[in-house]
Structures are given as C-alpha cells and as structure tokens.
Design a protein around this motif. Structure first.
Motif, PDB file in Angstrom:
ATOM      1  N   ASP A  39      78.421   6.357  27.275  1.00  0.00           N
ATOM      2  CA  ASP A  39      78.218   5.782  26.338  1.00  0.00           C
ATOM      3  C   ASP A  39      78.316   7.065  25.233  1.00  0.00           C
ATOM      4  N   GLU A  40      77.450   6.930  23.810  1.00  0.00           N
ATOM      5  CA  GLU A  40      77.293   7.268  22.860  1.00  0.00           C
ATOM      6  C   GLU A  40      76.339   6.892  21.977  1.00  0.00           C
ATOM      7  N   ILE A  41      75.306   7.759  21.853  1.00  0.00           N
ATOM      8  CA  ILE A  41      74.015   7.574  20.705  1.00  0.00           C
ATOM      9  C   ILE A  41      74.332   8.066  20.074  1.00  0.00           C
ATOM     10  N   ASP A  42      74.156   8.082  18.823  1.00  0.00           N
ATOM     11  CA  ASP A  42      73.802   8.916  17.405  1.00  0.00           C
ATOM     12  C   ASP A  42      71.914   8.324  17.167  1.00  0.00           C
ATOM     13  N   PHE A  43      71.575   9.699  16.691  1.00  0.00           N
ATOM     14  CA  PHE A  43      70.506  10.349  15.824  1.00  0.00           C
ATOM     15  C   PHE A  43      69.517   8.632  15.192  1.00  0.00           C
ATOM     16  N   ILE A  44      70.859   8.411  14.104  1.00  0.00           N
ATOM     17  CA  ILE A  44      70.054   7.202  13.432  1.00  0.00           C
ATOM     18  C   ILE A  44      69.232   5.983  14.905  1.00  0.00           C
ATOM     19  N   ARG A  45      70.527   5.848  15.986  1.00  0.00           N
ATOM     20  CA  ARG A  45      69.612   4.972  16.327  1.00  0.00           C
ATOM     21  C   ARG A  45      68.239   5.052  17.419  1.00  0.00           C
ATOM     22  N   LEU A  46      68.092   6.255  17.623  1.00  0.00           N
ATOM     23  CA  LEU A  46      67.327   7.192  18.404  1.00  0.00           C
ATOM     24  C   LEU A  46      66.129   7.286  17.351  1.00  0.00           C
ATOM     25  N   ALA A  47      65.506   7.471  16.862  1.00  0.00           N
ATOM     26  CA  ALA A  47      64.798   7.396  15.204  1.00  0.00           C
ATOM     27  C   ALA A  47      63.975   6.320  14.790  1.00  0.00           C
TER      28      ALA A  47
ATOM     29  N   ALA B  58      60.783  15.282  35.957  1.00  0.00           N
ATOM     30  CA  ALA B  58      61.391  15.996  34.542  1.00  0.00           C
ATOM     31  C   ALA B  58      60.486  17.772  34.678  1.00  0.00           C
ATOM     32  N   THR B  59      60.735  18.078  34.225  1.00  0.00           N
ATOM     33  CA  THR B  59      59.822  19.579  33.489  1.00  0.00           C
ATOM     34  C   THR B  59      59.649  18.906  31.913  1.00  0.00           C
ATOM     35  N   ASP B  60      58.485  19.806  31.439  1.00  0.00           N
ATOM     36  CA  ASP B  60      58.093  19.211  30.192  1.00  0.00           C
ATOM     37  C   ASP B  60      59.115  20.299  29.083  1.00  0.00           C
ATOM     38  N   SER B  61      59.706  21.217  29.718  1.00  0.00           N
ATOM     39  CA  SER B  61      61.102  21.709  28.713  1.00  0.00           C
ATOM     40  C   SER B  61      62.113  21.043  28.391  1.00  0.00           C
ATOM     41  N   ILE B  62      62.899  20.212  29.516  1.00  0.00           N
ATOM     42  CA  ILE B  62      63.567  19.130  29.814  1.00  0.00           C
ATOM     43  C   ILE B  62      63.099  17.963  28.882  1.00  0.00           C
ATOM     44  N   LEU B  63      62.168  17.580  29.487  1.00  0.00           N
ATOM     45  CA  LEU B  63      61.562  16.045  28.253  1.00  0.00           C
ATOM     46  C   LEU B  63      61.412  16.381  26.924  1.00  0.00           C
ATOM     47  N   SER B  64      60.519  17.751  26.585  1.00  0.00           N
ATOM     48  CA  SER B  64      60.512  17.738  25.392  1.00  0.00           C
ATOM     49  C   SER B  64      61.183  18.021  24.422  1.00  0.00           C
ATOM     50  N   MET B  65      63.240  18.166  24.887  1.00  0.00           N
ATOM     51  CA  MET B  65      63.615  18.193  24.741  1.00  0.00           C
ATOM     52  C   MET B  65      65.264  17.127  23.897  1.00  0.00           C
ATOM     53  N   LEU B  66      64.687  16.387  25.353  1.00  0.00           N
ATOM     54  CA  LEU B  66      65.385  15.013  24.904  1.00  0.00           C
ATOM     55  C   LEU B  66      63.958  13.752  24.042  1.00  0.00           C
ATOM     56  N   MET B  67      62.533  13.963  24.296  1.00  0.00           N
ATOM     57  CA  MET B  67      61.969  13.490  22.926  1.00  0.00           C
ATOM     58  C   MET B  67      62.533  13.972  21.097  1.00  0.00           C
ATOM     59  N   CYS B  68      62.294  15.120  21.434  1.00  0.00           N
ATOM     60  CA  CYS B  68      63.026  16.084  20.202  1.00  0.00           C
ATOM     61  C   CYS B  68      64.079  15.689  19.741  1.00  0.00           C
ATOM     62  N   SER B  69      64.571  14.992  20.528  1.00  0.00           N
ATOM     63  CA  SER B  69      67.227  15.063  20.372  1.00  0.00           C
ATOM     64  C   SER B  69      66.872  15.282  18.418  1.00  0.00           C
ATOM     65  N   PRO B  70      66.206  13.983  17.731  1.00  0.00           N
ATOM     66  CA  PRO B  70      66.722  13.858  16.476  1.00  0.00           C
ATOM     67  C   PRO B  70      66.363  14.820  15.958  1.00  0.00           C
ATOM     68  N   ARG B  71      65.911  16.248  16.005  1.00  0.00           N
ATOM     69  CA  ARG B  71      65.676  17.089  15.642  1.00  0.00           C
ATOM     70  C   ARG B  71      66.432  18.537  15.512  1.00  0.00           C
TER      71      ARG B  71
ATOM     72  N   TRP C 101      58.128   9.091  23.294  1.00  0.00           N
ATOM     73  CA  TRP C 101      58.192   8.223  24.861  1.00  0.00           C
ATOM     74  C   TRP C 101      59.539   6.790  24.272  1.00  0.00           C
ATOM     75  N   GLY C 102      59.827   6.925  23.045  1.00  0.00           N
ATOM     76  CA  GLY C 102      60.488   5.511  22.974  1.00  0.00           C
ATOM     77  C   GLY C 102      62.160   5.546  23.383  1.00  0.00           C
ATOM     78  N   ILE C 103      62.184   7.365  23.276  1.00  0.00           N
ATOM     79  CA  ILE C 103      63.474   7.549  23.149  1.00  0.00           C
ATOM     80  C   ILE C 103      63.616   8.120  25.074  1.00  0.00           C
ATOM     81  N   ALA C 104      62.480   8.668  25.241  1.00  0.00           N
ATOM     82  CA  ALA C 104      63.002   8.954  27.038  1.00  0.00           C
ATOM     83  C   ALA C 104      62.562   8.415  27.597  1.00  0.00           C
ATOM     84  N   ARG C 105      62.132   6.452  26.929  1.00  0.00           N
ATOM     85  CA  ARG C 105      61.947   6.021  28.213  1.00  0.00           C
ATOM     86  C   ARG C 105      63.973   5.020  27.915  1.00  0.00           C
TER      87      ARG C 105
END
Length: 581
Positions: A206-214, A281-294, A534-538
């Motif tokens: 799969d491939e997801i662009d950041f516009i969809r994640l935002a 998960a760890t907070d470092s990994i989860l924070s990267m997923l939640m902040c991936s559009p940035r 949280w929506g991105i992580a879920r």
C-alpha cells in the motif's frame, strides 16, 4: 435527414472568372456578393499570397507592419479597406489576451532613494533627502555579511521603512552577491537516500500520501498506567527564575540510558503473554506515526504480526534514535558536495543534538540519593552486576490506551512504553512528572540555519520570535516531543535552548535559558491536532491488522510526502552473529 445536393455549376471555358452569360442562364447571380476593387496593376492571387515571409507580430522582413500606413507597397494601398470582408471573424473576445514577457526590464533608480545592485551585492540607500546624505551598505563581495539583511541606515530625516523589504537577502554573504530567490528554479534538486535499502524481493502492499493522513481524526480517553519502572530526580527550579545567569556551560555527564525496541522489552513481553493489549509500541515509534505528515527526512518502522498481536519496532541505528535539526526549514541542512564531513551536515547535527539532549536532561535535575522519586519497580534494563556506571534519571510508565470507537463492542488496547525525565512538587505536595528536551543552535550564517535569530542577543528580549522560528524549522521534532509528553501523562515539558560556545566547534555548548510549556497548550500553539495523530495511528493499525502473520516495514519516502507498506521476509534485518576471534 434531407439529402444533400450540390448546386449546379456552370462550365467555365476560360482560365479565369465565371461566364456571365452562362451564370445568368443557369439562374446564378453574383449580386450583393462582397467585391474588393482592384486595379490593373494588382497582383493576381493577392488574397492568398504566401510568397512573402512575414516576421514577428505580422511584420515583414523590412521591419514594417503589413498593411501599415508607412508601407510603400503600391499593391496594398488600393482597396485595403475592403479586404476585411474576406477575413475570418473570431467570435471570442481576445482583447484581454496578452503575452507577458518574463524578462525583467533594467530600470535605473530615480532620485536619492531605492535599491541598486552593486558589485556582487546590494547598495542600500535610505529614503529621504535630509542632510548628511544616505549612508548605505555596499556588499562588494560574497564574503561580507549583512547580519540579518541591513546594517546601517543613515541620513537625517531618512526613512527606514525599507528595513523589512529585502531582509536577509544576502544573509552571511554565502551567495556571493547573488540575490535571494534569483534563479531558484535552476538549483539542483536535493535527493535524499532512503533510511533502509528496498530489496528486490520486497512487495509493496500500500501507498498513502500525507494529504489523506491529515484528514483523519479520532478522539480517545486518557491512558491509564499498567506498571511503572525506574526513578527520576527532581527538577532544578532555579533554571526557570528570571534572574538566572545569561548562560552556563553544558556539562558532559556519564550516565546510562536505555532505549530498547518494543520486542526486546522484557516488560512488554510479559504484558503480551498476559494478553493485556493487542498493539504494542514505544512512545518514540508511536509519536513518529502520529506526526508523520510533518516529517521530511526518511524513516522506517518494522511491523510484526504474531497471532492477534501487533508489534511496532525500530531497527538498530534507526533515524528514530537521533534528534533531527531544522528538518522543516525551507532550505534544510545538506551534505557537503565534495563528500567531506561537515559539522553542519544533517548527520553531524543529529548526533550533536542527541548528545545535547542526553546531557541537558541530566544537568537540569538535582542528583541526590535521598531526594528522588522511586517508581514501583527498578529499571528493567539495568544489571548492577555487569554495569559500573550510574543510571540516568529516567522513569518508564507503561500505559494502556483504548483506540476503539464508541460504537465498537470489542476494545482495541494499545500498550505504550512512555518515558519521563524528572519530577516536580505540586502545590499540594504530590509529585508530578515532566519531560526535559533541548533545542540547539549551530550557526546562524551556515546553510540550513532557516533564518534563525541570534540566540545570544535575541533570546532574552525576543523569546517569542525565537520560539516561533523553532516551531517553523523543527515542526516535526517539537510535535513528536509534545506527543511523547502527552502519552507519558507529563504535566510540563521543559525546553532548553543550547548554543555552541563557538560556531565552528560542535563539542562545547552553553545553555542560554529554559522555557516550560504545558503539552496540550503547546500543541495548540503549533496547530497540531492530537485527534489527527490518533486517527493516523488507528488507520495504520487497522491496515496492519488486516494482513496475515509476518513481518512488514513502513517506509517514509525520502523525497516525497508518502509512506509505503512493504511485505518483507521474516529474516529481514536479522544481523548474523559474529564469531568471537
């Protein structure tokens, strides 16, 4: 449909023109037909003459416009007003259409004010005609610095309204007199390498662009502690007082810090065996997923599906272990073109920032064997029989978050290992936890500085402007720190501002000040939505839970705002054991 029939045409015996006699007998008439008068000297076939070459905009080779008043062609003067009867009439209005010339016209400055281009730089003059003239700044070479755009404005009665017009146009003189923004389209594209080598046998799922994640959003409740480990010292409140010294030296403190990945954590292994959660998960990994559009720099996360459990891990030497610098700047730091190692390259700055964060977190607390907050269990990664160095102030809080929506019956529990760096006393006398981070300044004149202000001269007087610039240049890093503080349930987040003692030396640093923020208020200042994280992580968790058992990798594209999910072999990233010599 009515049949189509051609009208009868008379037979023409001569080579030119119809026969009037035959035309009248056949019922044809040329009355009321447009007719252009001509003289005997007119050229035949003038209505369709391609023998002459015309130039640009209808001009012929002699420079004059065809059919113009000054044209000396005798064959176009007679009957020129009636030629329009045979021309094509366009129904569209083209009067508003014009060709814009992109070439800039060279204009000379008028009067005693304005900007002029000097020898490789700018000549700046102050407006006004007061006595004393205009004391401008002439950047004759690329090595002279303007220090923020302009240095001097002179002349009595002069107006300094031009101070913000070309601010920073020759910052540091690094462009060698080149105007800011000039031929930016011609600059070579900066191509980064991926954080992990994509093997040919990997299959992209799969491939997801950041516009969809935002556009995602999910509101969840506050997490609950399952168990706590480690200890923390109390924060040194003297660093926050307004009367603190302007700067103090950053000390190098030898202390052990542990940051193992999720699967190697013995506490998470026990919780997974007890079915305390579904996702780990760890907070470092989860924070990267939640902040991936940035995010701008490449990164990768290893996902392992075992039964109904999902584990998010990081590789050894992953970019998640290091702190980026000016990742979100308009022109972030780049590697040197000649291949030589530079102290201001992205990799060198990441190592320096990681070193600063570890030492500043230890220096900001008061080390005391009696005055410290002890958690329920000791540090799970420390073995006193093998280690001789002391432990760093670090507390681990394993927390559970329910990511299921309200209409879902079956809960989706997420177990996260969070970290806190210090403790403070509340007015009620109870202990609350804080996270301690550090922002670092390397060289305001170096490429990749992102237009940052000089912290030594501006931090005390323009602290808001300094923080706003860091929010712009380090949006992803600050958002991750904010998310980690919220996940850990920290009451405050302390940000230290650390600068180099000498811009050319990356080993010696000084602390200029500390600013404290509440994590959720700081997230609102950054325009960061925790619900979107949280929506991105879920969404990513649901995408991985739908896959069969195996190993997968989430890879951030190094040059595009896209993340991709790959199916990889189970032995991927497994390092072969080295035999002892």
């Amino acid at each position: 449909m009515a049949p189509f029939a051609l009208p009868p045409l008379p037979a023409v015996g001569t080579a030119w023109g119809p026969s009037t006699t035959e035309a009248s007998t056949k019922g044809l008439s040329f009355e009321d037909a447009p007719f252009a008068p001509f003289s005997k000297s007119d050229k035949l076939g003038k209505l369709a003459d391609w023998s002459q070459e015309s130039g640009r905009d209808g001009r012929d080779q002699r420079g004059g416009r065809q059919g113009g008043r000054n044209h000396r062609d005798p064959y176009q003067a007679y009957g020129a007003s009636t030629v329009s009867n045979f021309q094509f009439q366009n129904e569209d209005d083209e009067s508003s259409f014009s060709v814009v010339d992109s070439r800039s016209a060279a204009t000379k400055p008028r009067g005693g004010s304005g900007f002029g281009q000097g020898r490789g730089g700018l000549i700046l003059r102050s407006q006004g005609g007061g006595r004393g003239g205009a004391r401008g700044f002439n950047a004759r070479g690329g090595n002279q610095s303007m220090r923020g755009g302009f240095q001097r404005y002179g002349g009595r009665g002069g107006n300094d309204s031009q101070r913000g017009g070309q601010r920073g146009g020759q910052r540091g003189g690094a462009a060698g007199g080149r105007r800011f923004g000039w031929k930016d389209y011609d600059k070579p594209q900066r191509l980064r390498d991926s954080s992990v080598v994509i093997a040919p046998e990997w299959k992209m799922l799969d491939e997801i662009d950041f516009i969809r994640l935002a556009k995602l959003s999910l509101d969840i409740k506050e997490g609950a502690d399952i168990d706590t480990y480690g200890f923390t010292y109390y924060y040194d409140k003297s660093l926050d007082r307004p009367g603190a010294s302007s700067e103090w030296k950053l000390q190098v403190i030898d202390a052990l810090l542990y940051n193992p990945t999720t699967s190697d954590d013995p506490v998470i292994q026990q919780l997974a065996a007890k079915n305390e959660g579904t996702v780990f998960a760890t907070d470092s990994i989860l924070s990267m997923l939640m902040c991936s559009p940035r995010s701008v720099y490449p990164w990768d996360i290893v996902v392992t599906r075992e039964g109904d459990k999902l584990f998010f891990d990081k590789r050894d030497g992953s970019p998640l272990d290091f702190v980026s610098v000016n990742e979100n700047a308009v022109e972030p730091p780049v590697e040197s073109a000649d291949g030589k190692e530079s102290i201001n390259s992205p990799s060198s700055l990441a190592l320096e920032a990681t070193f600063i964060n570890h030492n500043f977190a230890e220096q900001a607390v008061i080390e005391s064997a009696k005055a410290k907050h002890e958690f329920a269990h000791p540090n799970p990664f420390y073995n006193p029989e093998e280690e001789t160095e002391p432990l760093a102030s670090r507390g681990y809080r394993y927390r559970k978050f329910n990511l299921s929506a309200q209409d879902e019956e079956e809960p989706l529990n997420l177990i996260v290992r969070t970290e806190v760096d210090g403790a403070i006393k509340n007015p009620t006398g109870e202990d609350s936890f804080i996270t301690i981070k550090a922002l670092n300044e390397f060289d305001t004149r170096a490429p990749g500085a992102g237009g940052a202000l000089d912290w030594r001269s501006k931090f005390s007087s323009q602290r808001g402007a300094v923080v706003a610039t860091e929010m712009k240049n380090n949006s992803c890093k600050l958002a991750r720190w904010t998310v980690q503080s919220i996940l850990a349930g920290a009451e405050q987040m302390k940000l230290g501002f650390v600068s180099r003692a000498n811009p050319k030396d990356k080993s010696r640093h000084v602390v200029l000040g500390v600013v404290g923020y509440k994590p959720r208020e700081f997230a609102n200042q950054m325009n960061f939505s925790v619900a979107n994280g949280w929506g991105i992580a879920r969404s990513i968790i649901d995408m991985c839970m739908a896959l069969p058992e195996g190993k997968y990798v989430i890879v951030k594209d190094p040059n595009k705002p896209v993340i991709r999910l790959y199916d990889v072999p189970k032995d991927a990233f497994d390092q072969p054991e080295k035999e002892d010599e």
